[in-house]
Design an enzyme around this catalytic site. Structure first.
Site, PDB file in Angstrom:
ATOM      1  N   GLU A 115      -2.630  20.436   8.124  1.00  0.00           N
ATOM      2  CA  GLU A 115      -1.469  19.543   8.230  1.00  0.00           C
ATOM      3  C   GLU A 115      -1.648  18.380   7.268  1.00  0.00           C
ATOM      4  OE1 GLU A 115      -1.216  18.135  12.271  1.00  0.00           O
ATOM      5  OE2 GLU A 115      -1.456  20.157  13.056  1.00  0.00           O
ATOM      6  N   LYS A 117      -2.098  14.609   6.352  1.00  0.00           N
ATOM      7  CA  LYS A 117      -2.605  13.448   7.085  1.00  0.00           C
ATOM      8  C   LYS A 117      -1.645  12.300   6.838  1.00  0.00           C
ATOM      9  CE  LYS A 117      -6.752  10.669   7.848  1.00  0.00           C
ATOM     10  NZ  LYS A 117      -6.040   9.407   7.857  1.00  0.00           N
ATOM     11  N   ASP A 119       0.089   8.733   6.906  1.00  0.00           N
ATOM     12  CA  ASP A 119      -0.463   7.394   6.821  1.00  0.00           C
ATOM     13  C   ASP A 119       0.459   6.414   7.534  1.00  0.00           C
ATOM     14  OD1 ASP A 119      -2.237   5.479   6.130  1.00  0.00           O
ATOM     15  OD2 ASP A 119      -1.714   5.415   4.007  1.00  0.00           O
ATOM     16  N   TYR A 229       1.624  15.547  16.372  1.00  0.00           N
ATOM     17  CA  TYR A 229       0.725  16.608  15.936  1.00  0.00           C
ATOM     18  C   TYR A 229      -0.290  17.052  16.982  1.00  0.00           C
ATOM     19  CZ  TYR A 229      -1.546  12.180  14.699  1.00  0.00           C
ATOM     20  OH  TYR A 229      -2.025  10.907  14.721  1.00  0.00           O
ATOM     21  N   LYS A 319      -9.556  13.827   2.446  1.00  0.00           N
ATOM     22  CA  LYS A 319      -8.688  12.765   1.932  1.00  0.00           C
ATOM     23  C   LYS A 319      -8.355  12.936   0.453  1.00  0.00           C
ATOM     24  CE  LYS A 319      -9.815   8.764   4.106  1.00  0.00           C
ATOM     25  NZ  LYS A 319      -9.113   7.638   4.711  1.00  0.00           N
ATOM     26  N   CYS A 413      13.516 -13.860 -25.308  1.00  0.00           N
ATOM     27  CA  CYS A 413      13.617 -12.491 -24.816  1.00  0.00           C
ATOM     28  C   CYS A 413      12.956 -11.545 -25.824  1.00  0.00           C
ATOM     29  CB  CYS A 413      15.077 -12.102 -24.629  1.00  0.00           C
ATOM     30  SG  CYS A 413      15.278 -10.351 -24.233  1.00  0.00           S
ATOM     31  N   CYS A 416      16.066  -9.259 -27.304  1.00  0.00           N
ATOM     32  CA  CYS A 416      17.175  -9.787 -28.115  1.00  0.00           C
ATOM     33  C   CYS A 416      16.903 -11.184 -28.651  1.00  0.00           C
ATOM     34  CB  CYS A 416      18.464  -9.764 -27.316  1.00  0.00           C
ATOM     35  SG  CYS A 416      18.459 -10.927 -25.937  1.00  0.00           S
ATOM     36  N   CYS A 429      16.576 -13.429 -19.132  1.00  0.00           N
ATOM     37  CA  CYS A 429      17.326 -13.408 -20.385  1.00  0.00           C
ATOM     38  C   CYS A 429      18.807 -13.503 -20.037  1.00  0.00           C
ATOM     39  CB  CYS A 429      17.057 -12.111 -21.155  1.00  0.00           C
ATOM     40  SG  CYS A 429      18.236 -11.847 -22.498  1.00  0.00           S
ATOM     41  N   CYS A 435      22.118  -7.715 -24.558  1.00  0.00           N
ATOM     42  CA  CYS A 435      20.680  -7.518 -24.719  1.00  0.00           C
ATOM     43  C   CYS A 435      20.376  -6.018 -24.582  1.00  0.00           C
ATOM     44  CB  CYS A 435      19.933  -8.312 -23.652  1.00  0.00           C
ATOM     45  SG  CYS A 435      18.176  -7.960 -23.616  1.00  0.00           S
TER      46      CYS A 435
HETATM   47  S1  IVH Z   1      -5.297  14.787  14.527  1.00  0.00           S
HETATM   48  C1  IVH Z   1      -8.684  14.523  17.432  1.00  0.00           C
HETATM   49  N1  IVH Z   1      -3.493  15.117  12.709  1.00  0.00           N
HETATM   50  O1  IVH Z   1      -5.486  10.091  11.031  1.00  0.00           O
HETATM   51  C2  IVH Z   1      -7.742  14.700  16.337  1.00  0.00           C
HETATM   52  N2  IVH Z   1      -4.465  12.968  12.945  1.00  0.00           N
HETATM   53  O2  IVH Z   1      -8.727   9.238  12.166  1.00  0.00           O
HETATM   54  C3  IVH Z   1      -6.729  13.656  16.373  1.00  0.00           C
HETATM   55  N3  IVH Z   1      -3.545  11.289  11.429  1.00  0.00           N
HETATM   56  O3  IVH Z   1      -5.710   7.676  13.246  1.00  0.00           O
HETATM   57  C4  IVH Z   1      -6.089  13.393  15.112  1.00  0.00           C
HETATM   58  N4  IVH Z   1      -2.124  12.615  10.444  1.00  0.00           N
HETATM   59  O4  IVH Z   1      -3.639   8.900  13.588  1.00  0.00           O
HETATM   60  C5  IVH Z   1      -4.341  14.251  13.278  1.00  0.00           C
HETATM   61  N5  IVH Z   1      -1.835  15.553  11.172  1.00  0.00           N
HETATM   62  C6  IVH Z   1      -2.681  14.693  11.746  1.00  0.00           C
HETATM   63  C7  IVH Z   1      -2.769  13.344  11.362  1.00  0.00           C
HETATM   64  C8  IVH Z   1      -3.680  12.511  11.981  1.00  0.00           C
HETATM   65  C9  IVH Z   1      -2.596  11.391  10.508  1.00  0.00           C
HETATM   66  C10 IVH Z   1      -4.280  10.048  11.678  1.00  0.00           C
HETATM   67  C11 IVH Z   1      -4.600   9.751  13.090  1.00  0.00           C
HETATM   68  C12 IVH Z   1      -5.916   9.019  13.034  1.00  0.00           C
HETATM   69  C13 IVH Z   1      -6.382   9.234  11.654  1.00  0.00           C
HETATM   70  C14 IVH Z   1      -7.725   9.908  11.611  1.00  0.00           C
END
Ligand code: IVH
Length: 679
Positions: A115, A117, A119, A229, A319, A413, A416, A429, A435
């Site tokens: 999946e 990750k 942010d 998730y 990551k 500028c 121009c 400008c 310009c």
């Molecule tokens: S699973 C035990 N899946 O990444 C497993 N975490 O430390 C629980 N995060 O703060 C996490 N996307 O909030 C999982 N597809 C994803 C995620 C995900 C983002 C975050 C999660 C956690 C950090 C990892």
């Protein structure tokens, strides 16, 4: 209608609205227009208002309730919210895979789910008998902060689970990530800056910050979204789905959006391919991801491996390379944008930022350069977040090295040569029309995705069209032909044809896009949409007075000034006429199409609320009269029908007196409601 019928109607409406919420927010496949949806919503709200006993806490109308909190309560999670073991190096990923295989025994086939990750901010959602009972932040993993009221305002979080495709468990704890999409984040920041508040550094902070507002009304105004998730827990005796894939399926059935782009894999090679693919797509996504998560699919296998005190042994975050690095400033170059603002740009020694080579970064404005004291030759930390332009964060000390002189503010500028003017922290400008740099910027903006969306007309082409004299103002775009284009460097028959076709096909265009494309200072995509909605046609907007403009929610005096100046300028007027009388066909809607019908009790009335009311919050009062067909505006004009003045009413009340507009106090307002609609 009998009581029973009323109840049934309310329940039918709630069901329909939930269904449309699901189609829209989870499946991304709406089946009704916004207007149709609003109609259902308004009918339900009016029904509940007329008969408060019909109101249920899980009604879609009840997302924003609750008054500001004093502080957050500590909430214990149904199960610990562990964090993930993570790394950026391929070697560490390989070792994770080896540990898994060893742990399960060589005979056992290993299957992963991959999946993105996300942010954002991790949250727990707890549903009891299908109803959202509480929500909390991750906190220390065991306990977090109760943010139920705030999470209720997120449209993608159902207040009641769907039970159509799958029975709903007695207790269900889910884990997901609350995010703010990048476009929304940028708009929020623009808005914050306009109101002289500190912008957020990135969408993650914006999401987390919005969730931690003590006033749910503020959270409600922030466009948050969620992906879910993980099934954190169920009531004892209830079995979770046996695999992650089945879990994601169940999450979808219950009416929440599972993480997108999930995929199965059974080898490190597939994991690497997925990682590379998402890294490549990262900038095209409208939300931030910072890696991929690899999870063992089978829950029995997971249990066999268990967890350390911090993280499960069955999952791993692989990551992406960081988007912050150190490099050197080779030169600082002033660059002129479409509004004439001069942005100092740092030309950098090329550096890899999150998989992309970066050689330029913005320094925002001359005051920033001075404040951060960035000079040519400095070692600097640069950051790239999402799709946004890389920025220089700070300079990094190098003991023993002598720094260059402070960067001299430009006076003319660079495009121009017109003398620059100082406006706040910006140098500008003033030669707006002629310009070349500003013109190229305007063309690029006009053609950008949120505006006319002309593919292939980016920064470089726009500059070329201007520098070669093919385009002297916007309408010239429509007079380009193959002969002219193929003379340009880098244009062959095919690319010229493509560009011409893209220009032709950009019309007809919705008014809101066209407005956005005009690049009126202060007027971004959101305001353009609101203006288009409010006025319906370009003609009405062009002839709107300052007072008319300020009636639009969110349009203040500063914006009004810019808009009237823009349309009032004879050169702009001529260009607009030229565009819309010929090559550009506008898609306009007559008036606000989503208003309740003309038979509504308050249809056609305009209200202004000022000061505090006892019985209603401002938002409730506004919704109330809007649902009855009235319009609520933020400033008083002769066209205003009623000014409702609560305690501490100030200048708007005075203005109402001046103009002889009917003024109601709270009692009077209540009586009016009573009179027209029976309370
Ligand atoms: S699973 C035990 N899946 O990444 C497993 N975490 O430390 C629980 N995060 O703060 C996490 N996307 O909030 C999982 N597809 C994803 C995620 C995900 C983002 C975050 C999660 C956690 C950090 C990892």
């Amino acid at each position: 209608m009998s009581n029973h019928e009323l109840e049934r109607r309310a329940e039918d409406l709630r069901k329909a609205i939930r269904h449309h919420d699901y189609l829209y927010h989870v499946l991304d496949a709406p089946e009704v227009s916004d207007e149709e949806y609003d109609r259902l919503f308004r009918e339900l709200r009016a029904l509940e208002e007329a008969h408060p006993r019909l109101r249920t806490t899980d009604s879609p109308t009840q997302r924003v309730g609750g008054s500001p909190l004093e502080g957050f309560q500590t909430v214990e999670h149904v199960a610990p919210m562990l964090s993930l073991d993570s790394a950026q190096e391929e070697g560490k990923l390989r070792r994770f895979d080896e540990r898994i295989r060893k742990g399960l025994g060589d005979e056992t086939p290993v299957e992963y789910v991959l999946e993105p990750k996300l942010d954002g901010a991790s949250v727990e959602l707890v549903y009891e008998d299908g109803v959202l009972a509480r929500a909390s932040t991750r906190g220390d993993g065991v306990r977090g902060e109760g943010i139920t009221e705030n999470v209720r305002t997120i449209a993608a979080v159902p207040l009641r689970l769907r039970s159509v495709d799958r029975p709903v468990p007695r207790l269900l704890a889910l884990r997901g990530e609350v995010i703010m999409r990048i476009g929304a984040f940028e708009e929020l920041n623009e808005h914050l800056m306009r109101s002289e508040k500190m912008p957020f550094a990135n969408p993650r902070n914006a999401a987390a910050g919005s969730l931690r507002q003590l006033d749910p009304g503020i959270t409600a105004s922030r466009p948050l979204d969620i992906f879910v998730y993980d099934i954190l827990g169920l009531e004892e005796g209830e079995d979770p789905p046996e695999t992650q894939s089945a879990g994601l399926r169940a999450i979808l059935d219950w009416g929440l959006a599972p993480s997108e782009m999930a995929r199965r894999a059974d080898s490190v090679e597939e994991i690497l391919a997925y990682h590379a693919e998402l890294l490549e797509r990262r900038d095209d996504l409208d939300y931030e991801i910072d890696g991929i998560v690899i999870k063992l699919n089978d829950l029995v296998h997971r249990a066999q491996l268990g967890s350390t005190s911090h993280h499960p042994r069955w999952a791993f975050a692989f990551k992406f390379p960081p988007r912050k690095e150190i490099t050197r400033v080779l030169k600082i170059v002033p660059s002129v944008g479409r509004t004439g603002v001069v942005t100092p740009v740092a030309m950098l020694r090329p550096v890899e930022l999150g998989g992309v080579t970066v050689s330029r970064a913005t320094l925002h404005n001359v005051e920033e350069v001075a404040r951060k004291d960035i000079r040519e030759g400095d070692r600097v930390r640069v950051q790239r977040a999402g799709d946004v332009i890389p920025q220089v964060l700070e300079w990094v000390e190098e003991p023993g090295r002598e720094r260059a002189q402070a960067w001299p503010r430009p006076t003319a500028c660079p495009s121009c040569k017109t003398a620059l003017e100082t406006r706040g922290p910006f140098l500008v400008c003033p030669n707006s029309f002629d310009c070349p740099a500003q013109l190229a910027g305007r063309i690029q903006h006009f053609a950008s995705r949120g505006a006319l969306d002309v593919e292939g007309l980016g920064e470089e082409t726009a500059r070329l069209l201007v520098s070669e004299g093919l385009v002297m103002h916007l309408p010239d775009l429509y007079a380009l032909d193959v002969e002219k284009l193929t003379e340009l460097e880098g244009f062959a028959q095919k690319s010229a044809d493509n560009l011409l076709r893209a220009i032709r096909e950009s019309s007809p265009v919705e008014l809101r896009r066209f407005l956005h494309g005009l690049g009126i200072p202060e007027v971004g995509a959101a305001v353009s949409r609101d203006l288009a909605r409010h006025f319906g046609t370009l003609e009405r907007l062009r002839s709107a007075s300052a007072e008319d403009l300020e009636e639009v929610e969110g349009v203040g005096p500063k914006m009004t000034e810019q808009i009237t100046a823009f349309f009032g300028n004879p050169r702009n007027a001529a260009l607009l006429d030229q565009l819309v009388s010929g090559p550009v066909e506008l898609i306009e809607t007559e008036g606000a199409s989503d208003a309740p019908g003309p038979e509504a009790p308050f249809a056609g009335l305009k209200f202004v609320f000022t000061g505090g009311l006892e019985r209603w919050t401002r938002g409730e009062a506004k919704e109330r009269v809007e649902s009855l067909g009235a319009r609520v505006t933020s400033s008083v004009s002769k066209a205003t029908d009623y000014v409702v003045a609560g305690s501490d009413a100030g200048s708007k009340l005075e203005k109402a007196r001046e103009l002889g507009v009917t003024i109601l106090d709270e009692e009077g307002f209540a009586a009016l409601l009573e009179d027209r609609v029976g309370g």
